[in-house]
Design a protein around this motif. Sequence first.
Motif, PDB file in Angstrom:
ATOM      1  N   LYS A   1       0.832  -1.208   0.000  1.00 21.36           N
ATOM      2  CA  LYS A   1       0.000   0.000   0.000  1.00 21.36           C
ATOM      3  C   LYS A   1       0.865   1.256   0.000  1.00 21.36           C
ATOM      4  CE  LYS A   1      -3.596  -2.438   2.507  1.00 21.36           C
ATOM      5  NZ  LYS A   1      -4.233  -2.592   3.823  1.00 21.36           N
ATOM      6  N   LYS A   2       1.985   1.225   0.711  1.00 24.70           N
ATOM      7  CA  LYS A   2       2.898   2.376   0.717  1.00 24.70           C
ATOM      8  C   LYS A   2       3.500   2.592  -0.664  1.00 24.70           C
ATOM      9  CE  LYS A   2       4.315   2.432   5.547  1.00 24.70           C
ATOM     10  NZ  LYS A   2       5.451   2.317   6.483  1.00 24.70           N
ATOM     11  N   ILE A   3       3.839   1.506  -1.346  1.00 28.42           N
ATOM     12  CA  ILE A   3       4.422   1.634  -2.681  1.00 28.42           C
ATOM     13  C   ILE A   3       3.404   2.196  -3.661  1.00 28.42           C
ATOM     14  CG2 ILE A   3       5.336   0.331  -4.648  1.00 28.42           C
ATOM     15  CD1 ILE A   3       6.784  -1.424  -2.537  1.00 28.42           C
ATOM     16  N   ILE A   4       2.176   1.695  -3.621  1.00 26.45           N
ATOM     17  CA  ILE A   4       1.128   2.251  -4.492  1.00 26.45           C
ATOM     18  C   ILE A   4       0.937   3.739  -4.201  1.00 26.45           C
ATOM     19  CG2 ILE A   4      -1.360   2.261  -4.958  1.00 26.45           C
ATOM     20  CD1 ILE A   4      -1.309  -0.763  -4.668  1.00 26.45           C
ATOM     21  N   SER A   5       0.846   4.088  -2.935  1.00 23.87           N
ATOM     22  CA  SER A   5       0.663   5.494  -2.554  1.00 23.87           C
ATOM     23  C   SER A   5       1.823   6.349  -3.043  1.00 23.87           C
ATOM     24  CB  SER A   5       0.533   5.616  -1.036  1.00 23.87           C
ATOM     25  OG  SER A   5      -0.601   4.930  -0.579  1.00 23.87           O
ATOM     26  N   THR A   6       3.033   5.844  -2.906  1.00 27.94           N
ATOM     27  CA  THR A   6       4.213   6.582  -3.352  1.00 27.94           C
ATOM     28  C   THR A   6       4.192   6.802  -4.855  1.00 27.94           C
ATOM     29  OG1 THR A   6       5.523   5.732  -1.508  1.00 27.94           O
ATOM     30  CG2 THR A   6       6.741   6.553  -3.412  1.00 27.94           C
ATOM     31  N   LEU A   7       3.828   5.767  -5.608  1.00 28.59           N
ATOM     32  CA  LEU A   7       3.726   5.916  -7.063  1.00 28.59           C
ATOM     33  C   LEU A   7       2.721   7.004  -7.435  1.00 28.59           C
ATOM     34  CD1 LEU A   7       3.887   2.218  -8.229  1.00 28.59           C
ATOM     35  CD2 LEU A   7       5.369   4.049  -9.029  1.00 28.59           C
ATOM     36  N   VAL A   8       1.580   6.998  -6.787  1.00 27.18           N
ATOM     37  CA  VAL A   8       0.539   7.994  -7.078  1.00 27.18           C
ATOM     38  C   VAL A   8       1.032   9.395  -6.728  1.00 27.18           C
ATOM     39  CG1 VAL A   8      -1.762   8.805  -6.438  1.00 27.18           C
ATOM     40  CG2 VAL A   8      -1.364   6.369  -6.837  1.00 27.18           C
ATOM     41  N   LEU A   9       1.660   9.540  -5.570  1.00 29.21           N
ATOM     42  CA  LEU A   9       2.144  10.853  -5.147  1.00 29.21           C
ATOM     43  C   LEU A   9       3.256  11.376  -6.054  1.00 29.21           C
ATOM     44  CD1 LEU A   9       2.201  10.266  -1.288  1.00 29.21           C
ATOM     45  CD2 LEU A   9       0.642  11.768  -2.553  1.00 29.21           C
ATOM     46  N   LEU A  10       4.173  10.500  -6.444  1.00 28.01           N
ATOM     47  CA  LEU A  10       5.301  10.937  -7.271  1.00 28.01           C
ATOM     48  C   LEU A  10       4.905  11.274  -8.697  1.00 28.01           C
ATOM     49  CD1 LEU A  10       8.120   8.527  -6.038  1.00 28.01           C
ATOM     50  CD2 LEU A  10       7.975  11.007  -5.678  1.00 28.01           C
ATOM     51  N   ARG A  11       3.940  10.585  -9.225  1.00 28.59           N
ATOM     52  CA  ARG A  11       3.562  10.894 -10.613  1.00 28.59           C
ATOM     53  C   ARG A  11       2.702  12.139 -10.697  1.00 28.59           C
ATOM     54  NH1 ARG A  11      -1.448   7.580 -13.017  1.00 28.59           N
ATOM     55  NH2 ARG A  11      -2.931   8.602 -11.670  1.00 28.59           N
ATOM     56  N   GLY A  12       2.093  12.547  -9.579  1.00 23.87           N
ATOM     57  CA  GLY A  12       1.281  13.763  -9.562  1.00 23.87           C
ATOM     58  C   GLY A  12       0.111  13.645 -10.506  1.00 23.87           C
ATOM     59  N   ASN A  13      -0.118  14.687 -11.280  1.00 19.96           N
ATOM     60  CA  ASN A  13      -1.234  14.707 -12.233  1.00 19.96           C
ATOM     61  C   ASN A  13      -0.822  14.235 -13.616  1.00 19.96           C
ATOM     62  OD1 ASN A  13      -3.062  15.700 -10.350  1.00 19.96           O
ATOM     63  ND2 ASN A  13      -2.473  17.817 -10.738  1.00 19.96           N
ATOM     64  N   THR A  14       0.361  13.656 -13.712  1.00 20.20           N
ATOM     65  CA  THR A  14       0.829  13.184 -15.014  1.00 20.20           C
ATOM     66  C   THR A  14       0.522  11.703 -15.162  1.00 20.20           C
ATOM     67  OG1 THR A  14       3.027  12.468 -14.300  1.00 20.20           O
ATOM     68  CG2 THR A  14       2.750  14.807 -14.826  1.00 20.20           C
ATOM     69  N   ASP A  15       0.783  11.199 -16.332  1.00 17.98           N
ATOM     70  CA  ASP A  15       0.644   9.767 -16.579  1.00 17.98           C
ATOM     71  C   ASP A  15       2.026   9.160 -16.833  1.00 17.98           C
ATOM     72  OD1 ASP A  15      -0.895   7.461 -16.799  1.00 17.98           O
ATOM     73  OD2 ASP A  15      -1.008   7.611 -18.982  1.00 17.98           O
ATOM     74  N   GLN A  16       3.038   9.791 -16.252  1.00 19.19           N
ATOM     75  CA  GLN A  16       4.415   9.383 -16.466  1.00 19.19           C
ATOM     76  C   GLN A  16       4.818   8.265 -15.501  1.00 19.19           C
ATOM     77  OE1 GLN A  16       6.375  10.677 -18.986  1.00 19.19           O
ATOM     78  NE2 GLN A  16       4.403  11.564 -19.539  1.00 19.19           N
ATOM     79  N   PRO A  17       5.704   7.378 -15.944  1.00 20.99           N
ATOM     80  CA  PRO A  17       6.223   6.354 -15.033  1.00 20.99           C
ATOM     81  C   PRO A  17       7.136   6.986 -13.985  1.00 20.99           C
ATOM     82  CG  PRO A  17       7.314   6.194 -17.164  1.00 20.99           C
ATOM     83  CD  PRO A  17       6.239   7.237 -17.294  1.00 20.99           C
TER      84      PRO A  17
END
Length: 98
Positions: A31-47
Amino acid sequence: MSSFSHYANLRQLLAEMEHDLQISSLTEIDKKIISTLVLLRGNTDQPVHLDDIRNHELTQYIPSPTLYRSFQTLIKNGLIKKVGSVRSGLYHIVAKDV
């Protein structure tokens, strides 16, 4: 309302959201990894690059072997995917409600 009451209410809300997103069976690390991915990508669709995930405050203390096991679990469950070459270190979230 006490701080513990606020905390308890937030935990209840979080449990309900995890149930709705069908991620309640995942580990806290997943869950932390999913949350981190969402937070780091922001409003973009970038990896997101592995180094950025490793250095984020939610995931910085997760040992590398545990981090990689979690990536495999999340990939297997169709929540994230690795993009680019085998050694690119780029991950993309594919969860529907992101």
